[in-house]
Design a protein around this motif. Structure first.
Motif, PDB file in Angstrom:
ATOM      1  N   MET A  52       0.996  -1.146   0.038  1.00  0.00           N
ATOM      2  CA  MET A  52      -0.055   0.061  -0.133  1.00  0.00           C
ATOM      3  C   MET A  52       1.024   1.283  -0.072  1.00  0.00           C
ATOM      4  O   MET A  52       0.279   2.284  -0.215  1.00  0.00           O
ATOM      5  N   THR A  71      -2.544   0.252  -5.038  1.00  0.00           N
ATOM      6  CA  THR A  71      -3.388  -0.295  -3.954  1.00  0.00           C
ATOM      7  C   THR A  71      -3.786   0.440  -2.581  1.00  0.00           C
ATOM      8  O   THR A  71      -4.773   0.191  -2.274  1.00  0.00           O
ATOM      9  N   GLY A  72      -2.838   1.236  -2.161  1.00  0.00           N
ATOM     10  CA  GLY A  72      -3.041   1.884  -0.904  1.00  0.00           C
ATOM     11  C   GLY A  72      -4.413   3.180  -1.169  1.00  0.00           C
ATOM     12  O   GLY A  72      -5.118   3.011  -0.434  1.00  0.00           O
ATOM     13  N   GLU A  75      -7.523   1.012  -1.070  1.00  0.00           N
ATOM     14  CA  GLU A  75      -7.762   0.631   0.284  1.00  0.00           C
ATOM     15  C   GLU A  75      -8.503   2.056   0.745  1.00  0.00           C
ATOM     16  O   GLU A  75      -9.498   1.818   1.695  1.00  0.00           O
TER      17      GLU A  75
END
Length: 212
Positions: A52, A71-72, A75
């Motif tokens: 992340m 990806t972070g 999220e």
């Protein structure tokens, strides 16, 4: 409290290093939930492990910078869009204390309630004073206005929380008086009221730090 998501939210603006993230997190929340640098770097290491965040070079002073990854960001978006789960409420020390005080030998539960109410009201007054300061800072404007608004929202949540706690304590005391009266009627004798004690002054509420 999700420290990892708080750090991701700060990193979304630009790469930062650990102590900078700690200072900005505390500035945004008024140091209500203080962090230490070790806690920040432990969280960053886990975020890096999970893909992340990624290290992004160093600044001019040699601090290792961390940047949020796709990806972070995914999220973080999910965190903002998903309601906070209330189906498993966190343990509340005050509720546990009163529950354990019921029928405990040598404990006057009404005195416990009175003491806590005094502390809660003082805390609410501290938060209200800090709210006035935050509003004044917002009216003045300036480079820290975003942090002032964030701190104001945290303060108002604390004010609503302490107001609700004070009302709940009032309710608890009334409930105990009624139960004691009902028990007295059943036994044919009036239940003696518990003594009321005066609590010491409460500690000051959280104070808003300013970044160096």
């Amino acid at each position: 409290m999700s420290i990892r998501h708080g750090l991701l939210a700060l990193l979304e603006h630009s790469p930062r290093y650990g102590s900078q993230l700690r200072s900005e997190f505390e500035s945004r929340t008024g140091a209500t939930w203080p962090l230490n640098v070790g806690q920040v770097y432990t969280t960053l290491n886990r975020l890096e492990r999970d893909g992340m965040v990624a290290q992004s070079g160093e600044d001019e002073a040699g601090h290792a910078l961390y940047a949020i990854t796709d990806t972070g960001r995914s999220e973080l978006r999910s965190w903002f869009e998903t309601p906070v789960d209330r189906s498993s409420p966190p343990r509340d020390e005050l509720a546990i204390k009163l529950a354990m005080a019921v029928g405990a030998p040598g404990v006057d539960i009404r005195a416990v309630i009175q003491s806590q109410r005094h502390h809660t009201v003082n805390a609410m007054q501290d938060y209200t004073r800090l709210k006035a300061q935050a509003l004044a800072a917002i009216e003045r404007g300036g480079s820290q206005e975003r942090d002032d608004v964030a701190w104001l929202l945290v303060l108002e949540q604390l004010i609503f929380q302490t107001e609700a706690e004070a009302r709940w304590l009032d309710h608890c005391e009334v409930r105990l008086i009624r139960l004691a009266a009902a028990a007295g009627r059943e036994t044919g004798a009036a239940a003696p009221p518990g003594p009321v004690t005066q609590a010491p002054a409460a500690a000051a509420g959280p104070r808003r730090p300013r970044p160096d």
